[in-house]
Design a protein around this motif. Structure first.
Motif, short mmCIF file in Angstrom:
data_model
loop_
_atom_site.label_atom_id
_atom_site.label_comp_id
_atom_site.label_asym_id
_atom_site.label_seq_id
_atom_site.Cartn_x
_atom_site.Cartn_y
_atom_site.Cartn_z
N ALA A 46 0.84 -1.20 0.00
CA ALA A 46 0.00 0.00 0.00
C ALA A 46 0.88 1.24 0.00
O ALA A 46 0.60 2.22 -0.71
CB ALA A 46 -0.92 -0.01 1.22
N LEU A 49 2.48 1.68 -3.38
CA LEU A 49 1.47 2.18 -4.31
C LEU A 49 1.27 3.68 -4.13
O LEU A 49 1.27 4.44 -5.10
CB LEU A 49 0.15 1.43 -4.07
CG LEU A 49 -1.02 1.90 -4.90
CD1 LEU A 49 -0.85 1.47 -6.34
CD2 LEU A 49 -2.33 1.39 -4.34
N SER A 50 1.12 4.10 -2.88
CA SER A 50 0.90 5.53 -2.61
C SER A 50 2.06 6.36 -3.11
O SER A 50 1.86 7.39 -3.75
CB SER A 50 0.78 5.76 -1.10
OG SER A 50 -0.39 5.19 -0.64
N ARG A 175 -3.17 7.44 -5.17
CA ARG A 175 -2.35 7.71 -3.99
C ARG A 175 -3.24 7.75 -2.74
O ARG A 175 -2.93 7.15 -1.72
CB ARG A 175 -1.65 9.06 -4.15
CG ARG A 175 -0.92 9.48 -2.89
CD ARG A 175 -0.10 10.72 -3.11
NE ARG A 175 -0.89 11.78 -3.72
CZ ARG A 175 -0.40 12.96 -4.05
NH1 ARG A 175 0.88 13.20 -3.86
NH2 ARG A 175 -1.15 13.88 -4.58
N GLY A 178 -4.10 4.36 -1.68
CA GLY A 178 -2.99 3.72 -0.96
C GLY A 178 -2.99 4.12 0.50
O GLY A 178 -2.85 3.29 1.39
N TRP A 179 -3.18 5.41 0.76
CA TRP A 179 -3.17 5.87 2.15
C TRP A 179 -4.38 5.33 2.92
O TRP A 179 -4.27 4.96 4.08
CB TRP A 179 -3.12 7.40 2.22
CG TRP A 179 -1.77 7.94 1.82
CD1 TRP A 179 -1.49 8.74 0.75
CD2 TRP A 179 -0.53 7.70 2.48
NE1 TRP A 179 -0.15 9.00 0.70
CE2 TRP A 179 0.47 8.39 1.73
CE3 TRP A 179 -0.14 6.97 3.60
CZ2 TRP A 179 1.82 8.36 2.09
CZ3 TRP A 179 1.20 6.95 3.95
CH2 TRP A 179 2.16 7.64 3.21
#
Ligand code: ATP
Ligand code: MG
Lengths: 301, 225
Positions: A46, A49-50, A175, A178-179
């Motif tokens: 994750a 990804l972010s 993003r 992701g967070w």
């Protein structure tokens, strides 16, 4: 169990005697370790990804915003004239830092993926491309279009805004996603540790009662549990993080295209960020177990 | 030491105890008797802060229990050794570790491993069971271990709820001698028991007062025992 330097130190220095008062719990301990490891593994992705989406949004947002392209679509014999005309207009346009017509060789390289390297560009009515670099203030696209239309009929201005905006938006969303995933993973770790701690506290009701009756303070009793779960979360998440980072390292590199797509991974100091995942897991376990222990102890005199 | 002033207690229904005033002076020796269900265990719990009075005041070492925080209660319990009627141990630790538990939880590990422990274990006749686990003990052995655990901190007060309920006459005499010995060292002792024979046997050695709970009140029993 109050949050204090002392209580945090107690987790690491420990007290062999205090550890012993809570009976060992083999199977549930392993489940906690496993769950923490799995969550940390997912958190690494994750996070990757972010960060990658962030890089993408930034490069699309910033670098492309500073550039525009003009296509000169004209018959072969007029192409050079119109190109020169457009370049002259650009020289006197506010917000243009530099403008340059691509050479045949460069255009050939751009088209090579579609038409192969043997294309004879000079014989084809391929539009000529002019690369415009903007200053920080940017160009007035509408005004420039009007001037070009008047003097260079074959010029088409593309300021990239049309296709850039949705891409930047998509990358920003990615993003954010992701967070959100990281927040959810953290919450799931907190929930999982709370359940495990609650189960351990319930299973050890007699232990806690006896300790309380022989004069143990709440902190002493809570620390015995908090220490266990914090160290388990820390250890499990550490293993999961290392495995996650190794996996990210071993992801196939996107090669040249990666410059544009910025592959999933960490760059530069971002490699430090995943190291925070076990720390976060430990902190979450510390707080969750402390709260669960406090609740249980409050019911006891 | 421990002082009750017009104390009442109710578990939610009617009052189980009312208007109880009692003072356990340093070095005193008391018995507590009364029919089953009269509230002996309840009164003991009031004396070590496990229950708060519904009326009146309980003072432990001069401080009102209502004003004591949870850590203060923990500290009070290090000064009050309690033998509970339903003795509980940490079943995964050995008898010796259980007896030394009050020392461990108050950070006095060195003493927990010291020679006093061995002496105490032989006092209560558990030398052969030092390494046994509590579930492996008989009822009487559990009570003896509980007594050892109650006195290992050398507390100012010893509260024992039916400490001789499961032991034979000889063993009960032995446990009693231990309590009398502690009392002679200046400790305050309160024993809840049904066993009038035990009370009579004690009175030969020490000046003991007998308190009796009847009709929710506490009375000083006469010399007819
Ligand atoms: N936690 C509780 N909740 C409600 N009622 C209780 C509770 N504990 C005890 N009681 C009731 O209070 C009364 C007194 O109980 P207590 O244990 O103090 O009696 P006791 O004098 O110690 O009896 P015994 O000689 O049988 O040990 C009993 O009727 C009991 O049912
Ligand atoms: Mg009782």
């Amino acid at each position: 169990m109050r949050l204090s330097l002392g209580s945090i130190r107690a987790v690491f220095t420990g007290d062999k005697e205090a550890d012993k008062v809570v009976p060992p719990s083999g199977f549930t301990a392993q489940l906690t370790l496993f769950a923490a490891a799995a969550m940390a593994f997912l958190a690494v992705f994750a996070l990757a990804l972010s960060l990658a989406a962030g890089r993408l949004a930034q490069s699309w947002g910033e670098e492309l915003a500073r550039s525009a392209t003009i296509r000169i679509v004209a018959p072969l014999d007029q192409r050079q004239v119109q190109t020169d005309g457009a370049l002259r207009i650009l020289e006197t346009t506010r917000g243009v830092a530099s403008a340059r017509a691509l050479t045949d060789a460069e255009q050939q390289a751009l088209l090579a993926p579609w038409f192969g390297p043997d294309l004879a560009l000079s014989d084809l009515p391929v539009p000529r491309l002019i690369e415009v670099t903007e200053t920080a203030e940017g160009i007035d696209a509408a005004g420039l279009r009007l001037r070009l239309a008047a003097e260079v009929p074959g010029a088409v201005l593309d300021d990239h805004a049309r296709w850039r905006a949705p891409l930047v938006k998509a990358a920003s969303r990615l993003r954010l996603l992701g967070w959100v995933a990281i927040v959810l993973i953290t919450a799931a770790v907190a929930a999982m540790i709370t359940l495990a701690a609650q189960a351990a506290l319930a299973a050890n009701g007699q232990v806690i009662r006896v300790l309380r009756l022989v004069g143990a303070t709440d902190d002493y009793i809570a620390t015995a549990f908090v220490r266990r779960f914090t160290l388990r979360a820390l250890g499990g998440a550490g293993v999961g993080m290392v495995l996650g980072m190794l996996t990210v390292l071993l992801l196939p590199s996107a090669g040249d295209a990666g410059n544009f797509l910025t592959g999933l991974g960490f760059q530069g100091w971002h490699w430090v960020l995943p190291l925070l995942i076990p720390v976060l897991a430990g902190a979450v376990a510390f707080a969750a177990t402390g709260a669960a222990a406090r609740r249980t102890l409050q019911e006891l005199t | 030491m421990i002082e009750l002033e017009n104390v009442a207690y109710s578990y939610g229904g009617g009052e189980l105890l009312s208007d109880i005033s009692l003072k356990l002076a340093p070095g005193s020796f008391h018995f507590l008797t009364g029919p089953s269900g009269a509230g002996k265990t309840t009164l003991m719990k009031l004396c070590y802060g496990a229950l708060l009075p519904t009326a009146g005041h309980v003072r432990l070492f001069g401080a009102d229990v209502r004003g004591l925080g949870r850590d203060d209660i923990a500290v009070v319990r290090r000064r009050v050794g309690v033998v509970h009627q339903d003795v509980q141990f940490l079943d995964h630790l050995s008898v010796a570790e259980n007896v030394a538990l009050p020392l461990s939880v108050s950070g006095r590990h060195e003493e927990a491993a010291g020679g006093d422990l061995g002496e105490l274990m032989s006092w209560v006749g558990l030398t052969n069971h030092v390494n046994a686990l509590p579930p492996e003990l008989s009822g009487g052995e559990r009570q003896r271990a509980a007594l050892a655990r109650a006195v290992i901190m050398s507390p100012d007060v010893v509260l024992a709820d039916e400490p001789t309920g499961n032991v034979d006459w000889d063993m009960s005499q032995r446990l009693l001698r231990l309590l009398i010995e502690l009392n002679k060292m200046g400790k305050t002792v309160l024993i809840a028991t049904h066993d009038l024979g035990l009370i009579r046997a004690t009175k030969a050695h020490v000046q003991a007062r007998v308190l009796r709970i009847a009709n929710r009140k506490i009375q000083l029993a006469g010399a007819d025992l």
